[in-house]
Design a protein around this motif. Structure first.
Motif, PDB file in Angstrom:
ATOM      1  N   SER A  51      -8.186   4.558   1.580  1.00  0.00           N
ATOM      2  CA  SER A  51      -7.494   3.714   0.612  1.00  0.00           C
ATOM      3  C   SER A  51      -8.206   2.377   0.451  1.00  0.00           C
ATOM      4  CB  SER A  51      -6.045   3.480   1.035  1.00  0.00           C
ATOM      5  OG  SER A  51      -5.314   2.886  -0.027  1.00  0.00           O
ATOM      6  N   VAL A  52      -7.642   1.522  -0.359  1.00  0.00           N
ATOM      7  CA  VAL A  52      -8.159   0.175  -0.584  1.00  0.00           C
ATOM      8  C   VAL A  52      -7.030  -0.824  -0.325  1.00  0.00           C
ATOM      9  CG1 VAL A  52      -9.936   0.851  -2.243  1.00  0.00           C
ATOM     10  CG2 VAL A  52      -7.603   0.406  -3.032  1.00  0.00           C
ATOM     11  N   ALA A  53      -7.362  -2.073  -0.107  1.00  0.00           N
ATOM     12  CA  ALA A  53      -6.327  -3.085   0.162  1.00  0.00           C
ATOM     13  C   ALA A  53      -6.906  -4.463  -0.097  1.00  0.00           C
ATOM     14  CB  ALA A  53      -5.833  -2.968   1.604  1.00  0.00           C
ATOM     15  N   ARG A  54      -6.037  -5.449   0.023  1.00  0.00           N
ATOM     16  CA  ARG A  54      -6.488  -6.828  -0.176  1.00  0.00           C
ATOM     17  C   ARG A  54      -5.701  -7.748   0.740  1.00  0.00           C
ATOM     18  NH1 ARG A  54      -5.828 -11.423  -3.729  1.00  0.00           N
ATOM     19  NH2 ARG A  54      -3.874 -10.609  -4.537  1.00  0.00           N
ATOM     20  N   GLU A  55      -6.375  -8.742   1.274  1.00  0.00           N
ATOM     21  CA  GLU A  55      -5.718  -9.717   2.128  1.00  0.00           C
ATOM     22  C   GLU A  55      -5.895 -11.112   1.543  1.00  0.00           C
ATOM     23  OE1 GLU A  55      -3.855  -9.236   4.874  1.00  0.00           O
ATOM     24  OE2 GLU A  55      -4.124  -7.071   4.776  1.00  0.00           O
ATOM     25  N   GLU A  56      -4.803 -11.826   1.438  1.00  0.00           N
ATOM     26  CA  GLU A  56      -4.894 -13.245   1.078  1.00  0.00           C
ATOM     27  C   GLU A  56      -4.891 -14.045   2.376  1.00  0.00           C
ATOM     28  OE1 GLU A  56      -1.765 -14.031  -1.716  1.00  0.00           O
ATOM     29  OE2 GLU A  56      -2.919 -13.267  -3.404  1.00  0.00           O
ATOM     30  N   GLY A  57      -4.360 -15.253   2.348  1.00  0.00           N
ATOM     31  CA  GLY A  57      -4.306 -16.067   3.568  1.00  0.00           C
ATOM     32  C   GLY A  57      -5.694 -16.451   4.029  1.00  0.00           C
ATOM     33  N   PHE A  73      -2.025   1.530  10.179  1.00  0.00           N
ATOM     34  CA  PHE A  73      -1.403   0.856   9.034  1.00  0.00           C
ATOM     35  C   PHE A  73      -1.656   1.596   7.715  1.00  0.00           C
ATOM     36  CE2 PHE A  73      -1.343  -2.906  11.830  1.00  0.00           C
ATOM     37  CZ  PHE A  73      -0.085  -3.399  11.551  1.00  0.00           C
ATOM     38  N   SER A  75      -4.436   7.218  -0.026  1.00  0.00           N
ATOM     39  CA  SER A  75      -4.227   7.094  -1.482  1.00  0.00           C
ATOM     40  C   SER A  75      -4.843   8.287  -2.198  1.00  0.00           C
ATOM     41  CB  SER A  75      -4.891   5.817  -1.992  1.00  0.00           C
ATOM     42  OG  SER A  75      -4.236   4.687  -1.478  1.00  0.00           O
ATOM     43  N   HIS A  77      -1.053  -2.385  -7.338  1.00  0.00           N
ATOM     44  CA  HIS A  77      -1.448  -3.397  -6.358  1.00  0.00           C
ATOM     45  C   HIS A  77      -0.156  -3.965  -5.769  1.00  0.00           C
ATOM     46  CE1 HIS A  77      -2.724  -7.698  -5.542  1.00  0.00           C
ATOM     47  NE2 HIS A  77      -3.634  -7.043  -4.864  1.00  0.00           N
ATOM     48  N   GLN A 112       5.570  -4.170   5.204  1.00  0.00           N
ATOM     49  CA  GLN A 112       5.338  -3.819   6.610  1.00  0.00           C
ATOM     50  C   GLN A 112       4.203  -4.644   7.216  1.00  0.00           C
ATOM     51  OE1 GLN A 112       4.576   0.394   7.527  1.00  0.00           O
ATOM     52  NE2 GLN A 112       6.010   0.039   9.203  1.00  0.00           N
ATOM     53  N   ASN A 113       3.095  -4.753   6.469  1.00  0.00           N
ATOM     54  CA  ASN A 113       1.969  -5.548   6.977  1.00  0.00           C
ATOM     55  C   ASN A 113       2.357  -7.018   7.105  1.00  0.00           C
ATOM     56  OD1 ASN A 113       0.743  -3.108   6.529  1.00  0.00           O
ATOM     57  ND2 ASN A 113      -1.006  -3.919   5.407  1.00  0.00           N
ATOM     58  N   THR A 125       4.345  -7.742  10.106  1.00  0.00           N
ATOM     59  CA  THR A 125       3.525  -7.720  11.316  1.00  0.00           C
ATOM     60  C   THR A 125       2.706  -8.998  11.455  1.00  0.00           C
ATOM     61  OG1 THR A 125       3.377  -5.326  11.059  1.00  0.00           O
ATOM     62  CG2 THR A 125       1.843  -6.339  12.609  1.00  0.00           C
ATOM     63  N   PHE A 126       2.125  -9.439  10.338  1.00  0.00           N
ATOM     64  CA  PHE A 126       1.279 -10.644  10.378  1.00  0.00           C
ATOM     65  C   PHE A 126       2.121 -11.921  10.437  1.00  0.00           C
ATOM     66  CE2 PHE A 126      -2.072  -8.064   7.957  1.00  0.00           C
ATOM     67  CZ  PHE A 126      -2.758  -7.755   9.114  1.00  0.00           C
ATOM     68  N   ARG A 167       3.371 -13.342   7.829  1.00  0.00           N
ATOM     69  CA  ARG A 167       3.242 -14.105   6.575  1.00  0.00           C
ATOM     70  C   ARG A 167       2.863 -13.160   5.432  1.00  0.00           C
ATOM     71  NH1 ARG A 167      -2.159 -17.722   7.761  1.00  0.00           N
ATOM     72  NH2 ARG A 167      -3.081 -16.373   9.340  1.00  0.00           N
ATOM     73  N   GLN A 196       0.625 -11.882   2.977  1.00  0.00           N
ATOM     74  CA  GLN A 196      -0.804 -11.919   2.657  1.00  0.00           C
ATOM     75  C   GLN A 196      -1.401 -10.552   2.330  1.00  0.00           C
ATOM     76  OE1 GLN A 196      -2.497 -13.394   6.497  1.00  0.00           O
ATOM     77  NE2 GLN A 196      -3.449 -11.373   6.622  1.00  0.00           N
ATOM     78  N   SER A 197      -0.648  -9.486   2.599  1.00  0.00           N
ATOM     79  CA  SER A 197      -1.229  -8.140   2.476  1.00  0.00           C
ATOM     80  C   SER A 197      -0.822  -7.421   1.195  1.00  0.00           C
ATOM     81  CB  SER A 197      -0.784  -7.274   3.655  1.00  0.00           C
ATOM     82  OG  SER A 197      -1.510  -7.593   4.804  1.00  0.00           O
ATOM     83  N   PHE A 198      -1.813  -6.825   0.557  1.00  0.00           N
ATOM     84  CA  PHE A 198      -1.569  -5.985  -0.606  1.00  0.00           C
ATOM     85  C   PHE A 198      -2.252  -4.639  -0.360  1.00  0.00           C
ATOM     86  CE2 PHE A 198      -1.264 -10.320  -1.897  1.00  0.00           C
ATOM     87  CZ  PHE A 198      -0.170 -10.348  -2.750  1.00  0.00           C
ATOM     88  N   VAL A 199      -1.546  -3.590  -0.718  1.00  0.00           N
ATOM     89  CA  VAL A 199      -2.101  -2.255  -0.497  1.00  0.00           C
ATOM     90  C   VAL A 199      -2.037  -1.445  -1.799  1.00  0.00           C
ATOM     91  CG1 VAL A 199      -1.525  -2.206   1.966  1.00  0.00           C
ATOM     92  CG2 VAL A 199       0.143  -1.385   0.280  1.00  0.00           C
ATOM     93  N   ALA A 200      -2.692  -0.305  -1.779  1.00  0.00           N
ATOM     94  CA  ALA A 200      -2.661   0.588  -2.937  1.00  0.00           C
ATOM     95  C   ALA A 200      -1.334   1.346  -2.939  1.00  0.00           C
ATOM     96  CB  ALA A 200      -3.829   1.558  -2.852  1.00  0.00           C
TER      97      ALA A 200
END
Lengths: 174, 174
Positions: A51-57, A169, A173, B95, B100-101, B104-105, B107, B109-113
């Motif tokens: 899959s793909v994902a993105r992290e901010e922060g 985690f 997809s 997006h 869940q992420n 865990t973190f 805050r 910040q996490s985006f998943v497919a």
């Protein structure tokens, strides 16, 4: 006859010592220091996409999660517990606005992967070797160099939040 | 002898007709209506990763771009013009913020497919078949069904903005 008896006793003693050590090792497996992944698995960049994902922060990246054949098979068959040999790789790059794409589309909407960022991470399933961390060995590499144990020790405690999904985690997809 | 001569003339005539047709076909290739990709290439979900990206605006997705072996080889060797047989696939998903992420973190910040979104797109290189669109055939599939020609006609005009990169937007991410 005497020599044979002695030999049998000796063999028995060795077997007993081996058996005792194995049992002790199993019993202590939850207490020993965790073992980490210290070598980059060969050929990971050729693995298939999970899959793909993105992290901010602080991370600010866009990422891809790849799996070796064993991991991909387990995902596709919805196997709850990944079998030994499964490896999951997390690659990440800077999350960059694409001026070229935006110019073509006539508006600001495109983001692409820029330079590699936040290292490469791996989870390797080996229920015996990594018994103290749920059967998973964790690895993190920056520019090909393994991270310190202090960094790697932080992996499993976070992943424990998703113990019911075998500490993984990322979902597959289609 | 007469029969042999007739046969030779007949063969010659057929050859001439074939040759003429081929020439006419080549000459008209720039004028004929574009040909599109109307069948999903087999096994594309097993192809290797080229890169990842994200679109805001109306598209609102996170995407992965995969390539078949010919495409991956061309990318890795930095071949400017992709050889015939190269195929590039664009998959996309919603997006989604990952509760869940984030939990865990500690805050957001996490985006998943999430679910598949905005169809699957393909570019297939065949310099003869798709001569009228820079050697690339474009395809777009929603739920396995090919898009209308009206939709597909819009592909190449946009890709012409990057003619110097053989009409391919995505760059390879190491």
């Amino acid at each position: 006859m005497k020599r044979v008896s002695f030999l049998l006793i000796a063999v028995g003693a060795v077997a007993a010592v081996v058996a005792f050590s194995a049992t002790a090792s199993r019993q202590n497996s939850q207490e020993v220091a965790p073992i980490f992944v210290t070598q980059i698995p060969a050929g990971y960049r050729d693995w298939r996409l999970i899959s793909v994902a993105r992290e901010e922060g602080d991370l600010k990246d866009i990422r891809a999660i790849l799996g070796n054949d064993i991991a991909i098979k387990a995902y596709r068959e919805a196997t709850i517990s990944f079998p030994d040999g499964a490896i999951i790789a997390r690659l990440a790059w800077s999350h960059d606005a694409s001026e070229q794409n935006n110019k073509t589309f006539g508006r600001s909407q495109s983001f692409v992967a820029g330079v590699p960022k936040n290292g490469i991470q791996f989870m390797i399933k080996d229920s015996k070797k990594y018994a103290s961390t749920g059967g998973w060995g964790y690895g993190h590499f920056d520019d090909g160099k393994t991270a310190d144990d202090a960094v790697l020790k932080k992996c499993h405690p976070c992943h424990q939040a998703i113990k019911d999904r075998d500490f993984v985690f990322t979902r597959y997809s289609p």
